[in-house]
Scaffold this motif. Structure first.
Motif, PDB file in Angstrom:
ATOM      1  N   GLN A 102     -10.063  -2.754  -3.503  1.00  0.00           N
ATOM      2  CA  GLN A 102      -9.191  -3.767  -2.503  1.00  0.00           C
ATOM      3  C   GLN A 102      -8.309  -2.992  -1.458  1.00  0.00           C
ATOM      4  N   ASP A 124      -5.093  -6.997 -14.505  1.00  0.00           N
ATOM      5  CA  ASP A 124      -4.632  -6.845 -13.331  1.00  0.00           C
ATOM      6  C   ASP A 124      -3.106  -6.254 -13.057  1.00  0.00           C
ATOM      7  N   SER A 125      -2.158  -6.845 -14.165  1.00  0.00           N
ATOM      8  CA  SER A 125      -0.757  -6.336 -14.272  1.00  0.00           C
ATOM      9  C   SER A 125      -0.855  -4.785 -14.741  1.00  0.00           C
ATOM     10  N   ARG A 140      -2.051  -2.375 -11.859  1.00  0.00           N
ATOM     11  CA  ARG A 140      -1.264  -2.150 -10.903  1.00  0.00           C
ATOM     12  C   ARG A 140      -0.012  -1.246 -11.114  1.00  0.00           C
ATOM     13  N   ASN A 141       0.369  -1.492 -12.274  1.00  0.00           N
ATOM     14  CA  ASN A 141       1.436  -0.499 -12.772  1.00  0.00           C
ATOM     15  C   ASN A 141       0.863   1.050 -13.012  1.00  0.00           C
ATOM     16  N   LEU A 148      -1.201   2.421 -10.883  1.00  0.00           N
ATOM     17  CA  LEU A 148      -1.453   2.786  -9.433  1.00  0.00           C
ATOM     18  C   LEU A 148      -0.276   3.260  -9.084  1.00  0.00           C
ATOM     19  N   LEU A 149       1.021   2.919  -9.653  1.00  0.00           N
ATOM     20  CA  LEU A 149       2.150   3.549  -8.929  1.00  0.00           C
ATOM     21  C   LEU A 149       2.215   4.688  -8.878  1.00  0.00           C
ATOM     22  N   ILE A 175      -8.150  -0.136 -13.074  1.00  0.00           N
ATOM     23  CA  ILE A 175      -7.693  -0.019 -11.893  1.00  0.00           C
ATOM     24  C   ILE A 175      -8.870  -0.137 -10.644  1.00  0.00           C
ATOM     25  N   LEU A 210      -8.768  -2.995  -8.043  1.00  0.00           N
ATOM     26  CA  LEU A 210      -7.504  -2.663  -7.450  1.00  0.00           C
ATOM     27  C   LEU A 210      -7.867  -1.601  -6.225  1.00  0.00           C
TER      28      LEU A 210
END
Length: 385
Positions: A382, A317-318, A321-322, A324-325, A376, A379
């Motif tokens: 979501q 998850d961490s 998210r990084n 997808l920036l 990813i 995410l």
């Protein structure tokens, strides 16, 4: 935990015994075999970031050095100059400097002169001049002559003097080392596709003209951009290092399992966690190592003595998210389309950016396919929901 340091130097991993030979016929084998037949041939090694190109290059260097009468030199270009400021002539100058190192103890006056000249051409020098000469009007006594390897933003093209100097050094080096091959790493970090192709077109030809073999690592833009024809015309061989399809290739999955076994103590990572690590890595070696490192950190922070699936999911998850920036709305539409149709044809700059950033992964075995990176994907779903 150091065994899973994602940012570690690949050469240190090889020296520590962590290298695991991937399944099938690798690029490293193809390159070394071709160089054994044609020592002065030129090669371009392409692949996504994190696919293991540097490791392949290092192993290729070792294998080539085992071939009789061939001496291979691995060069990290970033140790010489800022990759983003590289221009034509730089790799040729670096080649001259590497040759100069090999024959630095020569007593031959012509060789000594060539070594001095290549250092001056590469790094620049100051020379005394006549202050009364009308050509100079700044009133000083010295003029600085800039080198070919740029220190800031400037650089020069390939001059005849540079090519001739490298050729002289090559001839002197051949006598003691046999055929020479230089393997250049780091050029895949050059974002400017046009600048990269200019380097390939000019420097590869320049170095090859001296009878030296060349292996370059390059960016995906070389085959998906507008310069594919230039690659075909400038180099003898084009090699591609794809990601490993751990979802559909059992040998690839076993390869990743073996990496875990080589780098960790028995039973430290539970079976369910290993399966999750392999699946969410997407078959990207760098992501696999980084994800394992992050999972181990999560385990220590939670007070557990073994890596469990729950720690892996937190790490996924961490990292996801990084990753997808900076994703744009248009890129999200492309990703949504891939998830819906499983069809992706890289054509636009946005398509290429998704490939370079490893948001979209390309597999070529057991069949060609594209997929959203598993780390990813949850995410993205979501966001789209």
């Amino acid at each position: 935990m150091a065994a899973f340091e994602g940012a570690a130097n690949p050469s240190e991993a090889i020296e520590s015994g962590y290298y695991v030979h991937a399944p099938g016929k690798l690029l490293v084998d193809n390159i070394s075999n071709r160089i054994a037949l044609r020592p002065s041939s030129s090669h371009l090694l392409l692949g996504g970031i994190g696919s293991g190109k540097t490791t392949q290059l290092l192993v290729a260097c070792q294998q080539i050095n085992e071939i009789e009468d061939i001496h291979a030199i691995y060069v990290d270009v970033s140790r010489y100059t800022d990759i983003s400021k590289i221009t034509t002539g730089v790799l040729t100058a670096i080649t001259g400097l590497e040759l100069a190192k090999l024959i630095k103890d020569s007593q031959d006056k012509n060789v000594i002169e060539s070594i001095k000249l290549i250092r001056n051409l590469a790094h620049g020098y100051t020379t005394e001049y006549d202050p009364y000469d009308d050509f100079y009007d700044d009133g000083g006594q010295y003029i600085a002559v800039k080198g070919i390897i740029p220190k800031k933003t400037e650089g020069y093209g390939i001059s005849l003097q540079l090519v001739e100097t490298v050729s002289k050094l090559a001839k002197a080096t051949f006598e003691n080392y046999g055929n020479l091959v230089l393997l250049f790493d780091g050029l895949d970090r050059l974002d400017d596709a046009k600048a990269f192709m200019q380097v390939v077109y000019s420097d590869a030809k320049s170095i090859s003209s001296s009878g030296i073999g060349v292996v370059l690592i390059g960016s995906l833009t070389a085959i998906y951009g507008d310069y594919h024809d230039t690659v075909d015309k400038s180099l003898d061989y084009l090699c591609y290092q794809p990601f490993f399809d751990v979802e559909n290739d059992p040998e690839a999955y076993n390869f990743f399992e073996e990496i875990i076994q080589t780098r960790s103590s028995e039973d430290f990572i539970e079976e369910a966690a290993i399966k999750a690590l392999i699946r969410f890595s997407g078959g990207v070696l760098r992501d696999f190592i980084t994800l394992t490192q992050a999972s181990i950190e999560e385990t220590y922070l939670s007070g557990e003595d073994k890596v469990q699936e729950q720690q892996v999911l937190k790490a996924v998850d961490s990292i996801g998210r990084n990753q997808l920036l900076g994703i744009s709305d248009n890129e999200l539409k492309i990703i949504k389309q891939i998830l819906k149709t499983r069809i992706f044809i890289p054509r636009t700059d946005e398509d290429l950016r998704l490939l370079v950033r490893r948001v979209i992964l390309e597999y070529r075995y057991p069949k060609l396919r594209y997929a959203v990176h598993p780390a990813i994907k949850p995410l993205i779903q979501q966001i789209l929901d």
